[in-house]
Design an enzyme around this catalytic site. Structure first.
Site, PDB file in Angstrom:
ATOM      1  N   TRP A 130       0.823  -1.209   0.000  1.00  0.00           N
ATOM      2  CA  TRP A 130       0.000   0.000   0.000  1.00  0.00           C
ATOM      3  C   TRP A 130       0.856   1.257   0.000  1.00  0.00           C
ATOM      4  O   TRP A 130       0.516   2.248  -0.643  1.00  0.00           O
ATOM      5  CB  TRP A 130      -0.992  -0.030   1.159  1.00  0.00           C
ATOM      6  CG  TRP A 130      -2.001  -1.110   0.941  1.00  0.00           C
ATOM      7  CD1 TRP A 130      -2.092  -2.292   1.604  1.00  0.00           C
ATOM      8  CD2 TRP A 130      -3.007  -1.147  -0.081  1.00  0.00           C
ATOM      9  NE1 TRP A 130      -3.104  -3.064   1.066  1.00  0.00           N
ATOM     10  CE2 TRP A 130      -3.684  -2.391   0.039  1.00  0.00           C
ATOM     11  CE3 TRP A 130      -3.398  -0.264  -1.091  1.00  0.00           C
ATOM     12  CZ2 TRP A 130      -4.731  -2.758  -0.810  1.00  0.00           C
ATOM     13  CZ3 TRP A 130      -4.446  -0.628  -1.937  1.00  0.00           C
ATOM     14  CH2 TRP A 130      -5.092  -1.866  -1.793  1.00  0.00           C
ATOM     15  N   ASP A 214      -1.443   6.422   6.599  1.00  0.00           N
ATOM     16  CA  ASP A 214      -2.536   5.556   6.162  1.00  0.00           C
ATOM     17  C   ASP A 214      -2.768   4.555   7.292  1.00  0.00           C
ATOM     18  O   ASP A 214      -1.967   3.657   7.507  1.00  0.00           O
ATOM     19  CB  ASP A 214      -2.149   4.846   4.872  1.00  0.00           C
ATOM     20  CG  ASP A 214      -3.215   3.855   4.398  1.00  0.00           C
ATOM     21  OD1 ASP A 214      -4.230   3.664   5.104  1.00  0.00           O
ATOM     22  OD2 ASP A 214      -3.031   3.266   3.307  1.00  0.00           O
ATOM     23  N   LYS A 238     -12.386  -2.011   7.767  1.00  0.00           N
ATOM     24  CA  LYS A 238     -11.594  -3.012   8.475  1.00  0.00           C
ATOM     25  C   LYS A 238     -11.963  -3.016   9.966  1.00  0.00           C
ATOM     26  O   LYS A 238     -12.566  -3.951  10.451  1.00  0.00           O
ATOM     27  CB  LYS A 238     -10.116  -2.754   8.234  1.00  0.00           C
ATOM     28  CG  LYS A 238      -9.738  -3.077   6.771  1.00  0.00           C
ATOM     29  CD  LYS A 238      -8.633  -2.235   6.233  1.00  0.00           C
ATOM     30  CE  LYS A 238      -8.466  -2.311   4.738  1.00  0.00           C
ATOM     31  NZ  LYS A 238      -8.178  -3.603   4.146  1.00  0.00           N
TER      32      LYS A 238
END
Lengths: 403, 403
Positions: A130, A214, A238
């Site tokens: 990511w 992030d 999540k």
């Protein structure tokens, strides 16, 4: 254990009892995101799906300008502020809580669009897939005149290199004087690498620039000091709720410092100024996130959920380390994620057999990301401790039979 | 009437009967968006909220890469293609169907970002408040080097001007040779102005450029030839589903023509190439939109829903025109929206009294937009004909008593 938790959350919610489906019918869901949601939240959502706030209408049918929805909207923000302890001061002493659409991938663009004007520089710390995506988007923007982007550290092994995945060594990842920010991914969902997992640990020192993080798979599973970050963003799907909404926690001086010559809808100040109601927000996702936060409160808050989450990860890592000839975690011990536990078996065939046994026992979502393979157990807030215990038992038993 | 429709939609869905709340308890919801959803859709959603596709998991808990969700995702697209008749050819002969987040306001930026490179020009037709927002965003982008934006027609009366709202006269709004597109808002939700409402009518001729249309409050309430548009976008929260997803129908040559030097997540080609699964989509919103489309199919498709929608609007406009001394529609007859019927009473006090009576009869969402006041009845797909009849009856009765 599972039954006890159900009772606990039902009490906290004061929901009507009487699901048409017994609790034991639910698969043990280890999906990496969208991920498991608390059963009590889903039941509450179901029970009020046609009648939100006593209105006789679904929450989805309410105007985002109406009193009922606005109350839910503000309550979600108040719960986030109180649970995570987000300071409400002005300038560099306070943070705005924003709801943006488009997921972390949208933030990969929105961060440099706002904070990387021509002539400025930013650093990116890359510890997994990511982070690689984030820096690629920032570099593409920099190429058309949006400032300069530098990778200050990249710990991802090159393809074919069997080295363990890891965090940067102390001092390996530092921003430069003058950088407008340094970006990192606090938990790499695919790679299973997570910063600062020791109890009470702070983030390492990344130098003078504000840290942009992030935290999609790292938010609200434990107490964390948001003052370590200039900006933290997290897709809800999540630890917090369904997909379709991204929480952005941003220091107010950075909102102000953001470029004003980019499209209105891409400026953080648009969301800050209008309390994320500049245009129609994803009302259902924000409402459901509020229910998940209420559920966390009902469990006892972040301290309780943290202990729960640590126990889940410990169970799986203990099972890995108990059979080192059979299970192998591709991450250095000090870098291991408590949210996404990744491990390999001796051969791809052995992994397929393991997944089949897990599936037969009612476990789902355990296949590793298609880009890396192997096994991955995601242990977000709504994953019940009993599921992690069941997985750990299966692992020990499976290793005895096949190791 | 209402009971009959409930039976019809229940049969189409084959849902279990037995809601805990009688149908008559539901308010008549005239919200402008987020708006009413079909009761049968909400019941189906409720009934499978904890068990989607026989999985024992909520649709929100499924991975967007899993077979169950992907099937729902593709089915929603297939239903849109079949209902709206979206051509699947290549280049200028075919259209991609994309799911983007951020609403129409996000498209106000995404359209010029993709289709208005430096040195190019685009025309904007403005017939109300949303068109004004769209052109403002495009102009701001043009000011930083993204091409040139021209208002080819603006029919919005200036503040204080009591002129009726209206569409452009024939020939008043034409793009110029070389324009990369001409943008318009096919239905202005706040102003109550809508293009081409006569049965079977085509859009007027806007000249040589591809038409880019904001159809947020105009999509899928009737049959329409999408070949009239180069790009059509629509937030789902009016005729199609909940907020949080925007449908983009875009000609494939325009996907290809889009700029490649803008952030990945802002390029239409990213969504087209990955079937809107480049990153996590708003899975629940796309699933629910699929249920609404299935419900429209069950009613008999767009021809049936169009007849239903025309009858609803006719009932309200007839009630307005029956008491011209009491009710006044601020829109020219040929420009009147069938989706958002706006009208005024003689005084603000009279409007407040009317809204109170409507509320007492179980009607909600009838206050005009805060920027213009007055009354607005939004009559999207899920608004039942019986509700429009009830509102029309109230209007006639109210005018008799107070006119």
């Amino acid at each position: 254990m599972r039954a006890r938790l159900d009772v606990l959350t039902r009490v906290a919610f004061d929901t009507r009892i009487g699901s048409p489906m017994p609790a034991t019918d639910r698969p043990m869901n280890f999906n990496a995101g969208p991920a498991a949601l608390p059963r009590a939240v889903l039941e509450r959502c179901r029970d009020e799906l046609l009648d939100f706030d006593g209105s006789g209408l679904s929450v989805m049918e309410h105007s985002h300008r109406g009193a009922s929805y606005e109350r839910a909207h503000r309550q979600t923000t108040a719960r986030l502020r109180s649970l995570i302890d987000i300071p409400d001061g002005s300038g560099a002493q306070g943070y705005d809580v924003l709801y943006v659409q488009g997921g972390a991938s949208h933030q990969f663009a929105m961060v440099p669009l706002n904070l990387l004007p021509a002539g400025s520089t930013a650093g990116y710390v890359v510890t997994g897939a990511w982070g690689e995506r984030a820096v690629a988007e920032a570099k593409a923007l920099a190429a058309t005149g949006g400032g300069d982007v530098r990778v200050v550290a990249n710990t991802v092994p090159s393809k074919g290199d069997d080295a363990l995945r890891r965090l940067p060594r102390p001092g390996e990842a530092r921003s430069s004087v003058g950088d407008t920010y340094v970006h990192l991914t606090t938990n790499e969902t695919i790679d299973g690498v997570q910063f600062a997992t020791a109890p009470g640990a702070s983030m390492p020192d990344f130098g003078p620039a504000p840290v942009v993080a992030d935290m999609s798979s790292d938010i609200a599973w434990r107490r964390v000091d948001v003052r370590q970050f200039g900006l933290a963003y997290a897709g809800a799907q999540k630890n917090l709720g369904p997909s379709g909404v991204t929480v952005v926690i941003i220091r107010r001086d950075l909102v102000e410092a953001g470029r004003a010559d980019i499209p209105t809808i891409l400026q953080y100040r648009t969301f800050a100024k209008h309390d994320s109601l500049y245009n129609t927000p994803p009302t259902f996702a924000i409402y459901l996130m509020g229910l998940v936060l209420e559920w966390i409160e009902g469990l006892g808050g972040l301290d309780v959920i943290e202990a729960r989450n640590r126990a889940k990860a410990a169970a799986i890592y203990d099972a890995i380390d108990a059979s080192p000839a059979f299970y192998r975690c591709p991450v250095e011990v000090g870098s291991r994620s408590l949210m996404n536990v990744t491990f390999r078996l001796p051969t791809p065939e052995a992994e397929t057999r393991f997944l089949a046994e897990a599936s037969a026992q009612g476990m789902t979502g355990l296949a590793g990301h298609r880009s890396v393979g192997g096994i991955r157990a995601s242990l977000y807030n709504a994953v019940e401790p009993a599921w992690a215990q069941a997985l750990a038992s299966l692992m020990r038993d499976h290793a005895m039979r096949h190791g």
